[in-house]
Write an enzyme that holds these catalytic residues in place. Structure first.
Site, PDB file in Angstrom:
ATOM      1  CB  THR A 122      34.715  38.359  44.077  1.00 14.09           C
ATOM      2  OG1 THR A 122      34.381  39.625  44.663  1.00 14.09           O
ATOM      3  CG2 THR A 122      33.599  37.914  43.165  1.00 14.09           C
ATOM      4  CB  SER A 179      42.128  46.770  43.967  1.00 17.90           C
ATOM      5  OG  SER A 179      40.953  46.102  43.588  1.00 17.90           O
ATOM      6  CG  PHE A 187      33.923  43.696  40.643  1.00 11.99           C
ATOM      7  CD1 PHE A 187      33.633  44.377  41.812  1.00 11.99           C
ATOM      8  CD2 PHE A 187      34.443  42.408  40.738  1.00 11.99           C
ATOM      9  CE1 PHE A 187      33.868  43.792  43.054  1.00 11.99           C
ATOM     10  CE2 PHE A 187      34.670  41.819  41.973  1.00 11.99           C
ATOM     11  CZ  PHE A 187      34.382  42.510  43.128  1.00 11.99           C
ATOM     12  CB  VAL A 198      37.090  31.452  33.534  1.00 14.82           C
ATOM     13  CG1 VAL A 198      35.692  30.850  33.663  1.00 14.82           C
ATOM     14  CG2 VAL A 198      37.895  30.694  32.478  1.00 14.82           C
ATOM     15  CG  MET A 199      35.944  33.745  38.370  1.00  9.95           C
ATOM     16  SD  MET A 199      36.608  33.951  40.028  1.00  9.95           S
ATOM     17  CE  MET A 199      35.558  35.243  40.698  1.00  9.95           C
ATOM     18  CE  LYS A 257      37.796  46.003  44.785  1.00  8.93           C
ATOM     19  NZ  LYS A 257      36.436  45.489  44.371  1.00  8.93           N
ATOM     20  NE  ARG A 296      45.378  42.220  45.155  1.00 10.50           N
ATOM     21  CZ  ARG A 296      44.662  42.674  44.123  1.00 10.50           C
ATOM     22  NH1 ARG A 296      43.409  43.079  44.330  1.00 10.50           N
ATOM     23  NH2 ARG A 296      45.160  42.723  42.913  1.00 10.50           N
ATOM     24  CB  THR A 318      32.106  39.703  57.283  1.00  9.30           C
ATOM     25  OG1 THR A 318      32.023  40.951  57.981  1.00  9.30           O
ATOM     26  CG2 THR A 318      33.340  38.959  57.782  1.00  9.30           C
ATOM     27  CG  HIS A 319      34.563  43.621  53.142  1.00  8.17           C
ATOM     28  ND1 HIS A 319      35.420  42.655  52.656  1.00  8.17           N
ATOM     29  CD2 HIS A 319      33.886  44.092  52.057  1.00  8.17           C
ATOM     30  CE1 HIS A 319      35.251  42.541  51.343  1.00  8.17           C
ATOM     31  NE2 HIS A 319      34.319  43.400  50.957  1.00  8.17           N
ATOM     32  NE  ARG A 326      42.063  47.637  39.251  1.00 10.59           N
ATOM     33  CZ  ARG A 326      43.378  47.744  39.059  1.00 10.59           C
ATOM     34  NH1 ARG A 326      43.839  48.490  38.078  1.00 10.59           N
ATOM     35  NH2 ARG A 326      44.235  47.120  39.855  1.00 10.59           N
ATOM     36  CE  LYS A 327      46.148  46.926  34.359  1.00  7.61           C
ATOM     37  NZ  LYS A 327      47.437  47.656  34.433  1.00  7.61           N
TER      38      LYS A 327
HETATM   39  P1  A3P Z   1      42.053  44.371  40.851  1.00  9.81           P
HETATM   40  O1  A3P Z   1      41.237  45.606  41.013  1.00  9.81           O
HETATM   41  O2  A3P Z   1      43.478  44.566  41.298  1.00  9.81           O
HETATM   42  O3  A3P Z   1      41.973  43.771  39.498  1.00  9.81           O
HETATM   43  P2  A3P Z   1      37.238  41.790  46.075  1.00  9.81           P
HETATM   44  O4  A3P Z   1      36.525  40.625  45.489  1.00  9.81           O
HETATM   45  O5  A3P Z   1      37.771  41.544  47.452  1.00  9.81           O
HETATM   46  O6  A3P Z   1      36.458  43.053  45.942  1.00  9.81           O
HETATM   47  O7  A3P Z   1      38.576  41.979  45.232  1.00  9.81           O
HETATM   48  C1  A3P Z   1      38.548  42.414  43.889  1.00  9.81           C
HETATM   49  C2  A3P Z   1      39.932  42.247  43.310  1.00  9.81           C
HETATM   50  O8  A3P Z   1      40.161  40.833  43.091  1.00  9.81           O
HETATM   51  C3  A3P Z   1      40.069  42.909  41.956  1.00  9.81           C
HETATM   52  O9  A3P Z   1      41.450  43.255  41.868  1.00  9.81           O
HETATM   53  C4  A3P Z   1      39.706  41.768  41.028  1.00  9.81           C
HETATM   54  O10 A3P Z   1      40.134  41.924  39.720  1.00  9.81           O
HETATM   55  C5  A3P Z   1      40.435  40.624  41.724  1.00  9.81           C
HETATM   56  N1  A3P Z   1      39.955  39.300  41.312  1.00  9.81           N
HETATM   57  C6  A3P Z   1      38.685  38.864  41.228  1.00  9.81           C
HETATM   58  N2  A3P Z   1      38.640  37.603  40.767  1.00  9.81           N
HETATM   59  C7  A3P Z   1      39.918  37.226  40.562  1.00  9.81           C
HETATM   60  C8  A3P Z   1      40.536  36.035  40.087  1.00  9.81           C
HETATM   61  N3  A3P Z   1      39.813  34.980  39.707  1.00  9.81           N
HETATM   62  N4  A3P Z   1      41.879  35.999  40.005  1.00  9.81           N
HETATM   63  C9  A3P Z   1      42.619  37.064  40.369  1.00  9.81           C
HETATM   64  N5  A3P Z   1      42.103  38.217  40.825  1.00  9.81           N
HETATM   65  C10 A3P Z   1      40.768  38.304  40.925  1.00  9.81           C
END
Ligand code: A3P
Length: 296
Positions: A52, A139, A256, A232-233, A48, A131, A108-109, A258-259
């Site tokens: 991605t 998240s 996924f 956009v994503m 999180k 983060r 990897t995590h 989310r914010k």
């Molecule tokens: P939130 O749940 O706070 O919205 P991961 O990819 O490591 O699982 O992380 C997911 C978190 O990254 C989620 O956070 C997701 O919304 C946020 N995220 C994904 N793409 C993003 C982007 N382009 N800009 C900002 N945050 C992004």
């Protein structure tokens, strides 16, 4: 394949004191002996942290800003998640990585001490995305509610305790971010922060370009910023995980995407919870030079 209900509840089992899914634990010998190649690029993070997002930026760079090429496949098929194991016939991250032609970009995590040693031996480039703890916690809490592959988070109150004590998948956030931080100068590691990326994506993408020894025009850089923006994503099915069946991720519980902002923790923590969290945080992070911003 029967993917109904909680079929995919994968259970948990520790690897060297770190909570993992049972399948990862049971396959640990194979994961540990994974053979990295010198031209592998690894994207590493605590869950999180913006994994991605980093993956999409890296792919856009590698495809010279061609967003259609980045839509050739889903995030998880473009970049094998090396330790991830699913019940057969679904493919494991190891299988996907082995099938992939070089140069590979992998995800990897794993905490730094559990990274397969071949990555160090081959001197692979690694981008680590970090983060702040409170936003990761929020998240991760919502993600744990929506994905069927992870343990239920319990109540918000209970989840704060699980997070603080590292009793969540991939272990303690505190140890993870500090562990990678302590290795960054000994290896080819680019350590980035979600909050910096959000504040000035161009500046941070330029750091990645330099690290990857790539150059793009100003026009391409603008395209990368645009196509990797949250808005956009969020609507890109190849980047938002909506192609998975709801028996794996149920976006109606919490999407996924989310914010996508720093500071959402303020909408979740009470003042008392935040103060208690901060006190414990100071103890756990004492002595480290690593600092985070919890808002921008
Ligand atoms: P939130 O749940 O706070 O919205 P991961 O990819 O490591 O699982 O992380 C997911 C978190 O990254 C989620 O956070 C997701 O919304 C946020 N995220 C994904 N793409 C993003 C982007 N382009 N800009 C900002 N945050 C992004």
């Amino acid at each position: 394949l029967h993917l109904e209900g909680k079929y995919l509840e994968l259970g948990t089992k520790e690897v060297n004191g770190i909570l993992m899914t049972k399948l990862i634990s049971d396959n640990w010998d194979q994961i540990w002996s994974f053979q990295a190649k010198p031209d592998d690029l690894l994207i590493a993070s605590y869950p999180k942290a913006g994994t991605t997002w980093t993956q999409e930026i890296v792919d856009m760079i590698q495809q010279d800003g061609d967003e259609l090429k980045c839509q050739r496949n889903t995030t998880y098929e473009r970049h094998p998640f090396i330790e991830w194991e699913m019940p057969p016939p679904l493919k494991s991250g190891l299988d996907l990585a082995k099938e992939m032609p070089s140069p590979r970009t992998l995800k990897t995590h794993l905490p730094v001490q559990l990274l397969p040693p071949s990555f160090w031996k081959e001197n692979c480039k690694i981008i680590y995305m970090a983060r702040n703890a409170k936003d990761v916690l929020v998240s991760y809490y919502h993600f744990s509610r929506m994905t069927k592959t992870m343990p239920e988070p319990g109540t918000w109150e209970e989840y704060i305790e699980s997070f603080k004590t590292g009793k969540v998948l991939w272990g303690s956030w505190y140890d993870h971010v500090k562990g990678w931080w302590d290795q960054k100068d000994q290896h080819r590691i680019l350590y980035l922060f979600y909050e910096d990326m959000k504040e000035d994506p161009k500046r941070e993408i330029r750091k990645i370009l330099k690290f990857l020894e790539k150059e793009v025009t100003e026009e391409v850089l603008d395209k990368i910023v645009y196509h990797t923006s949250f808005q956009v994503m969020k609507h890109n099915p190849m980047a938002n995980y909506t192609t998975l069946p709801s028996s794996i991720m149920d976006h109606s519980i919490s999407p996924f995407m989310r914010k996508g902002i720093p500071g959402d923790w303020k909408n979740h923590f009470t003042v008392a919870q935040s103060e208690a969290f901060d006190k414990d945080y100071r103890e756990k992070m004492a002595g480290s030079t690593l600092t985070f911003r919890t808002e921008i």
